[in-house]
Design a protein around this motif. Structure first.
Motif, short mmCIF file in Angstrom:
data_model
loop_
_atom_site.label_atom_id
_atom_site.label_comp_id
_atom_site.label_asym_id
_atom_site.label_seq_id
_atom_site.Cartn_x
_atom_site.Cartn_y
_atom_site.Cartn_z
N TYR A 266 -17.53 -4.65 -28.28
CA TYR A 266 -17.66 -4.99 -26.86
C TYR A 266 -17.31 -3.74 -26.08
O TYR A 266 -16.16 -3.47 -25.76
CB TYR A 266 -16.74 -6.15 -26.50
N LYS A 267 -18.33 -2.92 -25.81
CA LYS A 267 -18.12 -1.60 -25.22
C LYS A 267 -19.20 -1.30 -24.20
O LYS A 267 -20.32 -1.81 -24.28
CB LYS A 267 -18.16 -0.51 -26.31
N ARG A 268 -18.86 -0.44 -23.26
CA ARG A 268 -19.86 0.07 -22.32
C ARG A 268 -20.80 1.00 -23.08
O ARG A 268 -20.36 1.83 -23.87
CB ARG A 268 -19.21 0.80 -21.16
N THR A 269 -22.09 0.90 -22.79
CA THR A 269 -23.08 1.74 -23.47
C THR A 269 -23.83 2.65 -22.50
O THR A 269 -24.70 3.40 -22.91
CB THR A 269 -24.10 0.86 -24.21
N ASP A 273 -24.32 -0.97 -18.15
CA ASP A 273 -24.75 -1.70 -19.33
C ASP A 273 -23.65 -1.69 -20.38
O ASP A 273 -22.75 -0.84 -20.35
CB ASP A 273 -26.03 -1.11 -19.90
N TYR A 274 -23.73 -2.65 -21.30
CA TYR A 274 -22.70 -2.80 -22.31
C TYR A 274 -23.27 -3.57 -23.49
O TYR A 274 -24.37 -4.10 -23.46
CB TYR A 274 -21.47 -3.53 -21.75
N PRO A 308 -22.38 -1.13 -30.64
CA PRO A 308 -22.58 -1.78 -29.34
C PRO A 308 -24.03 -1.76 -28.87
O PRO A 308 -24.39 -2.50 -27.95
CB PRO A 308 -21.68 -0.98 -28.40
N PHE A 651 -19.52 -6.26 -17.26
CA PHE A 651 -18.54 -6.05 -18.31
C PHE A 651 -17.28 -6.88 -18.05
O PHE A 651 -16.53 -7.18 -18.98
CB PHE A 651 -18.19 -4.56 -18.39
#
Length: 686
Positions: A266-269, A273-274, A308, A651
């Motif tokens: 569960y991370k920001r990409t 967006d994530y 992710p 997020f």
């Protein structure tokens, strides 16, 4: 502990008398030769293979024969495929692109195009080519075929293909694992645990517990090559007491199931967006559990869910021992179904395996572990144990006409739905006592049971009631539950061998039944205008356009001789349903009938425009699918939902907004997939 339903035990007459020869004799002889209690040998084999041979073909985990002797190098799994858009990333062997699209299934925030991750989900996957074993293969502590060959002096090829030799190999391994020979089955608990091949103690003991549960309950069935085998129940058998094990922290599983917490990323990409799932503040309603297969081996799962930029699902079940890994909390939304509405209301469970491998079999250990997990989740979330709520990925509707062709086909026709529901303690059946659902109530008898739709006057009155209340009482058209005998039902499929897509798959038991335009074997298959746009249906194992699946319920549209017609995708579709080998049983249950001649159906139960006012959420267009249902037709009603749309895209879970409308939708069994119809457009007949 869940009381498992053992197929065939209550109906011993179907298994027939068991003599001390054939397969039963093979177990007895091997048990005597190596000093293994025959009940232990039978119990271990049942949990691995249900005593079947699978014609010498390997399991998903590279196991062979009744004892599941593992030879990964010979099995030589193909490279696993990367999921794409919540799908298996596989191009159907009929040339049709069967998977792909939006990972979330949410048109409001389509997945950005990104290059494949350098490591890829195949990193660490068992598979590859012969001669390149996975790192753990040389250290396998389970039923290694190579070690069985050394212990017995039998050649590896014979252990793979000769069931009697295979059983001897399994007995030799159990004897080698046993520290102190004894005739008491309870004294073999540790040897059984070692046979699992599991590295962690909890999984090994969970496997052994399940074997001993089988021994206590007993089992009886006829194998895939025709031998009657029986394990006499030993209700008083208890393994020696052992100190409690510390369970892995964090996993939401029943206490008796070997389960670990293997978290998804569960991370920001990127800006705004994530990945790879949505966290929910508070609880969420769960209506479905969706059954998938992985199209790859278990070893690569950790790298996939940790990416992710990839998709996610809630649980994975390993084939060889039933070990379970949880990746996403059940209160959170995983991206697994390719349909955002279904994602927001479901739990996704992946199973190690391959759809097209008709000769590839799932172990009983995996079926039982999955059944225990799904039963637990269904009880926890108050989900009915039926095929309207326990869906295959191949039953999930597309969101729009454009996404329909790319929706998934797994777990496919070889998943044994009837056995799965037996294990959940909720057998699939028709009306009344299942013991009475015999040939006399099937086939030609449906012609007498079929009830014609109400006449015009009654329909007008029903329409007024339905418009006011959304439901109606009246004469219920007959319906059937699809329920072929899995082992005896061996429809012809193609596409199991990628290099030869037109070649027929090896004969194998299946849960699906073909549908034709007329009641005869040479009639064309019915077409699905949404799945194969402008193309006829095929016999490909990936093409379910003209197939119904075990446990699905359909309204009867007629009967002629040994053939039964159902309402399917807006037309009559016929399947062979002879009294001596019925493919369906009569069933009760509500149906819906259209109130006009062109009622639209949908892949999402989204609200109308007024519900979005003041929410700050953009209106989500309700795009109908390319089917209509017409006056006089009837479709099985699964359940009714209130319209809603979850606006995620942040997020921060506290910024999610759920838009809820007053409109209700009925979920119906339109074709192989379920769909939604506005309650105001149909009347319900119970």
């Amino acid at each position: 502990m869940l009381q498992w339903v053992v197929a065939g035990l209550a109906a011993g007459a179907l298994v027939g008398p068991v003599q001390d020869h054939g397969r039963q004799g093979d177990f007895a002889e091997a048990a005597r030769e190596y000093g293994v209690p025959v009940s232990v040998l039978l119990g271990v084999s049942y949990l691995q293979s249900r005593w079947d041979t699978h014609d010498g073909r390997p399991s998903t985990d590279g196991g062979y024969g009744p004892m599941h002797l593992v030879d990964l190098e010979t099995a030589a799994h193909p490279q696993p495929r990367r999921h794409s858009g919540g799908h298996d990333g596989h191009k159907g062997h009929d040339g049709h692109e069967g998977h792909g699209g939006d990972a979330r299934g949410d048109g409001a925030r389509p997945t950005p195009e990104r290059p494949e991750a350098a490591s890829g989900p195949s990193a660490g996957h068992r598979g590859g080519t012969a001669g390149a074993p996975a790192p753990w293969e040389a250290d396998v502590t389970g039923p290694s075929l190579g070690r069985a060959a050394r212990l017995t002096g039998l050649p590896a090829e014979r252990l793979r293909t000769d069931p009697a030799a295979n059983i001897r190999g399994g007995a030799a391994l159990l004897a080698a694992y046993q520290a102190h020979p004894t005739g008491d089955p309870a004294g073999w608990y540790q040897a059984v645990a070692r046979y699992s091949g599991a590295r962690d103690p909890f999984t090994a003991r969970s496997f052994a517990d399940e074997v001993f549960a089988v021994i206590r309950e007993g089992a009886a069935r006829r194998t895939d090559d025709g031998f009657a085998v029986r394990l006499t129940p030993a209700p008083g058998l208890r393994p020696p007491a052992a100190p409690p094990l510390r369970r892995a922290q964090g996993a939401e599983c029943p206490a008796t199931l070997a389960c670990e917490w293997m978290p998804a990323a569960y991370k920001r990409t990127g800006p705004g967006d994530y990945g790879n799932h949505d966290r929910i503040a508070g609880e969420r309603r769960v209506d479905y559990i969706v059954i998938h297969d992985t199209e790859g081996g278990y070893d690569g799962i950790k790298s996939m869910v940790a990416d992710p930029d990839y998709v996610s699902w809630h649980y994975t079940v390993r084939s060889r021992d039933g070990h379970v890994a949880q990746h996403v909390r059940t209160k959170d939304v995983a991206w697994h179904a390719g349909n955002w509405d279904v994602n927001t209301r479901s739990i996704g469970v992946e199973h190690e395996g391959y759809l097209a491998r008709g000769g590839t079999w799932y172990t009983e250990a995996m079926y039982r572990a999955s059944a225990r997990l799904v039963r637990h989740l269904a009880d926890l979330h108050d989900i009915p144990l039926d095929r309207a709520h326990i869906l295959g990925h191949d039953n999930v509707p597309g969101t729009t006409p454009q996404t329909l062709p790319g929706m998934h086909d797994d777990p496919g026709p070889y998943w044994d739905w009837a056995h799965y529901f037996d294990l959940m303690g909720s057998p699939l059946r028709g009306d009344g006592d299942p013991a009475q659902d015999g040939p006399a109530q099937d086939g030609r008898d449906l012609a007498r049971r079929y009830a014609a739709p109400p006449g015009p006057g009654k329909a007008r009155a029903a329409r007024r009631t339905a418009v006011r209340t959304g439901r109606d009482d009246g004469d219920t058209p007959a319906s059937v539950v699809i329920l072929p005998d899995y082992g005896a039902n061996q429809p012809r499929f193609t596409g199991c061998v990628k290099a030869h897509p037109a070649r027929a798959c090896e004969p194998h038991g299946a849960s699906t039944v073909w549908l034709r335009t007329e009641p005869r074997e040479d009639a064309p298959l019915v077409d699905d205008v949404g799945k194969r746009v402008g193309k006829p249906s095929t016999s490909s194992v990936y093409d379910h356009s003209a197939r119904v699946s075990t446990g699905q319920r359909f309204a009867v549209a007629g009967a002629r001789g040994d053939w039964t017609a159902i309402w399917y995708l807006g037309r009559r579709a016929w399947f062979h349903n002879p009294p001596e080998g019925p493919a369906a049983v009569p069933a009760g249950g509500p149906v819906v009938m259209p109130l006009r001649d062109d009622v639209k159906v949908y892949g999402r139960a989204f609200p109308g425009r007024p519900a979005y006012r003041g929410t700050g959420v953009d209106f989500q267009e309700r795009v109908p699918l390319p089917y209509v249902i017409r006056s006089g037709q009837a479709y099985a009603l699964g359940h009714t939902v209130r319209s809603s749309y979850l606006s995620a895209g942040s997020f921060d879970p506290d910024r999610h907004v759920r838009v809820t409308g007053e409109q209700r939708y009925h979920q119906i069994q339109l074709g192989h997939r379920v769909v939604y119809v506005k309650a105001k457009d149909v009347r319900v007949i119970r």
